[in-house]
Design a protein around this motif. Structure first.
Motif, PDB file in Angstrom:
ATOM      1  N   SER A   3      17.108   1.513  -0.417  1.00  0.00           N
ATOM      2  CA  SER A   3      16.258   0.570   0.037  1.00  0.00           C
ATOM      3  C   SER A   3      16.922  -0.148   1.417  1.00  0.00           C
ATOM      4  O   SER A   3      18.049  -0.557   1.276  1.00  0.00           O
ATOM      5  N   ASP A   4      15.957  -0.329   2.587  1.00  0.00           N
ATOM      6  CA  ASP A   4      16.269  -0.851   3.617  1.00  0.00           C
ATOM      7  C   ASP A   4      16.753  -2.390   3.289  1.00  0.00           C
ATOM      8  O   ASP A   4      17.573  -2.980   3.867  1.00  0.00           O
ATOM      9  N   LEU A   5      15.826  -2.821   2.649  1.00  0.00           N
ATOM     10  CA  LEU A   5      16.245  -4.391   1.923  1.00  0.00           C
ATOM     11  C   LEU A   5      17.401  -4.264   1.125  1.00  0.00           C
ATOM     12  O   LEU A   5      18.393  -5.251   1.771  1.00  0.00           O
ATOM     13  N   GLU A   6      17.708  -3.337   0.407  1.00  0.00           N
ATOM     14  CA  GLU A   6      19.020  -3.342  -0.243  1.00  0.00           C
ATOM     15  C   GLU A   6      20.418  -3.367   0.671  1.00  0.00           C
ATOM     16  O   GLU A   6      21.411  -4.132   0.831  1.00  0.00           O
ATOM     17  N   LYS A   7      20.108  -2.395   1.698  1.00  0.00           N
ATOM     18  CA  LYS A   7      21.092  -2.285   3.064  1.00  0.00           C
ATOM     19  C   LYS A   7      21.411  -3.508   3.593  1.00  0.00           C
ATOM     20  O   LYS A   7      22.521  -3.965   4.047  1.00  0.00           O
ATOM     21  N   ALA A   8      20.129  -4.192   4.071  1.00  0.00           N
ATOM     22  CA  ALA A   8      20.034  -5.438   4.805  1.00  0.00           C
ATOM     23  C   ALA A   8      20.754  -6.458   3.975  1.00  0.00           C
ATOM     24  O   ALA A   8      21.461  -7.285   4.522  1.00  0.00           O
ATOM     25  N   ASN A   9      20.491  -6.498   2.615  1.00  0.00           N
ATOM     26  CA  ASN A   9      21.030  -7.624   1.776  1.00  0.00           C
ATOM     27  C   ASN A   9      22.481  -7.601   2.057  1.00  0.00           C
ATOM     28  O   ASN A   9      23.029  -8.695   1.284  1.00  0.00           O
ATOM     29  N   GLU A  10      23.197  -6.575   2.081  1.00  0.00           N
ATOM     30  CA  GLU A  10      24.624  -6.433   2.295  1.00  0.00           C
ATOM     31  C   GLU A  10      25.111  -7.768   3.103  1.00  0.00           C
ATOM     32  O   GLU A  10      26.227  -8.238   2.960  1.00  0.00           O
ATOM     33  N   ASN A  11      24.297  -7.970   4.176  1.00  0.00           N
ATOM     34  CA  ASN A  11      24.582  -9.018   5.120  1.00  0.00           C
ATOM     35  C   ASN A  11      24.227 -10.391   4.873  1.00  0.00           C
ATOM     36  O   ASN A  11      24.285 -11.236   5.460  1.00  0.00           O
ATOM     37  N   THR A  12      23.198 -10.379   3.830  1.00  0.00           N
ATOM     38  CA  THR A  12      22.741 -11.740   3.483  1.00  0.00           C
ATOM     39  C   THR A  12      22.806 -12.270   2.104  1.00  0.00           C
ATOM     40  O   THR A  12      21.911 -11.740   1.335  1.00  0.00           O
ATOM     41  N   THR A  13      24.096 -12.599   1.942  1.00  0.00           N
ATOM     42  CA  THR A  13      24.400 -12.931   0.285  1.00  0.00           C
ATOM     43  C   THR A  13      23.501 -13.970  -0.213  1.00  0.00           C
ATOM     44  O   THR A  13      23.856 -14.990   0.505  1.00  0.00           O
ATOM     45  N   PRO A  14      22.917 -14.024  -1.178  1.00  0.00           N
ATOM     46  CA  PRO A  14      21.991 -15.446  -1.606  1.00  0.00           C
ATOM     47  C   PRO A  14      23.206 -16.311  -2.064  1.00  0.00           C
ATOM     48  O   PRO A  14      24.176 -15.649  -2.433  1.00  0.00           O
ATOM     49  N   GLY A  15      22.648 -17.454  -2.467  1.00  0.00           N
ATOM     50  CA  GLY A  15      23.609 -18.431  -2.998  1.00  0.00           C
ATOM     51  C   GLY A  15      23.679 -18.400  -4.471  1.00  0.00           C
ATOM     52  O   GLY A  15      23.615 -17.336  -5.019  1.00  0.00           O
ATOM     53  N   SER A  16      24.024 -19.656  -5.011  1.00  0.00           N
ATOM     54  CA  SER A  16      24.338 -19.672  -6.711  1.00  0.00           C
ATOM     55  C   SER A  16      23.555 -20.069  -7.293  1.00  0.00           C
ATOM     56  O   SER A  16      23.845 -20.500  -8.641  1.00  0.00           O
ATOM     57  N   GLY A  17      22.471 -20.380  -7.164  1.00  0.00           N
ATOM     58  CA  GLY A  17      21.434 -21.027  -7.882  1.00  0.00           C
ATOM     59  C   GLY A  17      21.139 -22.469  -7.896  1.00  0.00           C
ATOM     60  O   GLY A  17      21.606 -23.106  -6.644  1.00  0.00           O
ATOM     61  N   SER A  18      20.753 -23.214  -8.732  1.00  0.00           N
ATOM     62  CA  SER A  18      20.570 -24.659  -8.736  1.00  0.00           C
ATOM     63  C   SER A  18      21.982 -25.475  -8.517  1.00  0.00           C
ATOM     64  O   SER A  18      22.859 -24.827  -9.043  1.00  0.00           O
ATOM     65  N   GLY A  58       0.784  -1.370  -0.065  1.00  0.00           N
ATOM     66  CA  GLY A  58       0.045   0.177  -0.060  1.00  0.00           C
ATOM     67  C   GLY A  58       0.672   1.347   0.115  1.00  0.00           C
ATOM     68  O   GLY A  58       2.015   1.268  -0.292  1.00  0.00           O
ATOM     69  N   CYS A  59      -0.021   2.281   0.373  1.00  0.00           N
ATOM     70  CA  CYS A  59       0.366   3.682   0.323  1.00  0.00           C
ATOM     71  C   CYS A  59       1.655   4.112   0.915  1.00  0.00           C
ATOM     72  O   CYS A  59       2.196   3.323   1.995  1.00  0.00           O
ATOM     73  N   GLY A  60       2.243   5.104   0.411  1.00  0.00           N
ATOM     74  CA  GLY A  60       3.291   5.738   1.026  1.00  0.00           C
ATOM     75  C   GLY A  60       4.654   5.180   0.672  1.00  0.00           C
ATOM     76  O   GLY A  60       4.752   4.652  -0.629  1.00  0.00           O
ATOM     77  N   GLY A  61       5.666   5.197   1.507  1.00  0.00           N
ATOM     78  CA  GLY A  61       7.056   4.661   0.809  1.00  0.00           C
ATOM     79  C   GLY A  61       7.946   5.478  -0.075  1.00  0.00           C
ATOM     80  O   GLY A  61       7.681   6.693  -0.128  1.00  0.00           O
ATOM     81  N   GLY A  62       8.904   5.049  -0.538  1.00  0.00           N
ATOM     82  CA  GLY A  62       9.555   5.745  -1.638  1.00  0.00           C
ATOM     83  C   GLY A  62      10.744   5.971  -0.810  1.00  0.00           C
ATOM     84  O   GLY A  62      11.462   5.477  -0.085  1.00  0.00           O
ATOM     85  N   GLY A  63      11.598   7.026  -1.325  1.00  0.00           N
ATOM     86  CA  GLY A  63      12.631   7.504  -0.841  1.00  0.00           C
ATOM     87  C   GLY A  63      14.060   6.812  -1.649  1.00  0.00           C
ATOM     88  O   GLY A  63      13.669   6.006  -2.297  1.00  0.00           O
ATOM     89  N   ILE A  91      11.657  -2.826   1.216  1.00  0.00           N
ATOM     90  CA  ILE A  91      11.368  -2.389   2.717  1.00  0.00           C
ATOM     91  C   ILE A  91      11.754  -1.018   2.689  1.00  0.00           C
ATOM     92  O   ILE A  91      12.730  -0.688   2.372  1.00  0.00           O
ATOM     93  N   ASN A  92      10.902  -0.074   3.380  1.00  0.00           N
ATOM     94  CA  ASN A  92      11.328   1.243   3.739  1.00  0.00           C
ATOM     95  C   ASN A  92      10.579   1.399   5.056  1.00  0.00           C
ATOM     96  O   ASN A  92       9.577   1.362   5.138  1.00  0.00           O
ATOM     97  N   ASN A  93      11.365   1.768   6.088  1.00  0.00           N
ATOM     98  CA  ASN A  93      11.034   1.990   7.446  1.00  0.00           C
ATOM     99  C   ASN A  93      10.014   1.083   7.917  1.00  0.00           C
ATOM    100  O   ASN A  93       8.907   1.131   8.608  1.00  0.00           O
ATOM    101  N   ASN A  94      10.349  -0.280   7.907  1.00  0.00           N
ATOM    102  CA  ASN A  94       9.651  -1.465   8.183  1.00  0.00           C
ATOM    103  C   ASN A  94       8.241  -1.561   7.756  1.00  0.00           C
ATOM    104  O   ASN A  94       7.308  -1.910   8.210  1.00  0.00           O
ATOM    105  N   ILE A  95       8.180  -0.962   6.398  1.00  0.00           N
ATOM    106  CA  ILE A  95       6.841  -1.254   5.680  1.00  0.00           C
ATOM    107  C   ILE A  95       7.517  -1.893   4.403  1.00  0.00           C
ATOM    108  O   ILE A  95       8.189  -1.570   3.904  1.00  0.00           O
ATOM    109  N   LEU A  96       6.713  -2.857   4.229  1.00  0.00           N
ATOM    110  CA  LEU A  96       7.017  -3.934   3.024  1.00  0.00           C
ATOM    111  C   LEU A  96       6.070  -3.698   2.075  1.00  0.00           C
ATOM    112  O   LEU A  96       4.850  -3.684   1.917  1.00  0.00           O
ATOM    113  N   TYR A  97       6.650  -3.320   0.789  1.00  0.00           N
ATOM    114  CA  TYR A  97       6.018  -3.249  -0.532  1.00  0.00           C
ATOM    115  C   TYR A  97       6.464  -4.540  -1.465  1.00  0.00           C
ATOM    116  O   TYR A  97       7.432  -4.791  -1.541  1.00  0.00           O
ATOM    117  N   THR A  98       5.472  -4.734  -2.233  1.00  0.00           N
ATOM    118  CA  THR A  98       5.626  -5.675  -3.385  1.00  0.00           C
ATOM    119  C   THR A  98       5.205  -5.224  -4.729  1.00  0.00           C
ATOM    120  O   THR A  98       4.626  -4.207  -4.765  1.00  0.00           O
TER     121      THR A  98
END
Length: 186
Positions: free
Chosen positions: A24-39, A16-21, A154-161
């Motif tokens: 991304s908090d998700l982008e920053k947090a992902n710096e510490n959670t590196t995904p794997g390499s696929g199948s 929903g509404c709001g967000g932006g800026g 994610i922005n300020n503990n609000i999740l957008y899809t």
């Protein structure tokens, strides 16, 4: 049945509404959670895989408050929980805008399965979101098999899809849905 599941999961991920800026908090947090390499077969260039024991930035419970279900004559409250690489959704359906009177003829659907976070993607708005791939294995307690592809921000503990969920990794949404957000509960 697939249509019901798709509506359930899409409803669970609509935001929903709001967000932006910028940034991304998700982008920053992902710096510490590196995904794997696929199948593991080495022949698949699809989405990277989040290791099953890894905590992601989605960890916890998110809730979309009472709101009108687009294209329908009812309202709902949607809750989604992420634990490591698993998710579970629950939708409560109501006939009134205060979500106090349950919708008698509709079930309150649930689903669960596994998810992975993939690469960062640049959206049409210029924001950077992260790929989300969901594999639904249960719907209302019955075995189910469906893969869905979306993006999350994610922005300020609000999740957008992303606007809509697709059944093809090549057709992920390129813009966010700002109609109803999910708020982090814990």
């Amino acid at each position: 049945m697939k249509r019901i599941l798709a509506c359930t999961f899409i409803s669970a991920l609509m935001v929903g509404c709001g967000g932006g800026g910028s940034g991304s908090d998700l982008e920053k947090a992902n710096e510490n959670t590196t995904p794997g390499s696929g199948s593991s077969d080495g022949n698949d260039d699809s989405d990277p895989v989040t290791p099953p024991d890894q905590v992601t930035v989605l960890e916890g419970t998110w809730k979309k408050p009472c709101g009108h279900v687009e294209g329908e004559a009812h309202y709902d409250i949607v809750t989604i929980s992420f634990t490591r690489s698993a998710f579970a959704t629950s939708i409560e359906n109501y006939i009134d805008s205060a979500c106090t009177t349950p919708l008698p003829e509709a079930p309150n659907p649930t689903s669960s399965g596994n998810f992975t976070l993939g690469e960062d993607v640049l959206l049409s708005s210029g924001l950077t979101a992260t790929e989300l791939t969901s594999h639904v294995t249960q719907f209302n307690g019955a075995d189910f098999e469906i893969d869905e592809y979306n993006v999350v921000y994610i922005n300020n503990n609000i999740l957008y899809t992303g606007e809509g969920t697709t059944s093809s990794p090549d057709q992920r949404p390129t813009s966010l849905d700002y109609n109803r957000p999910f708020y982090r509960l814990n």
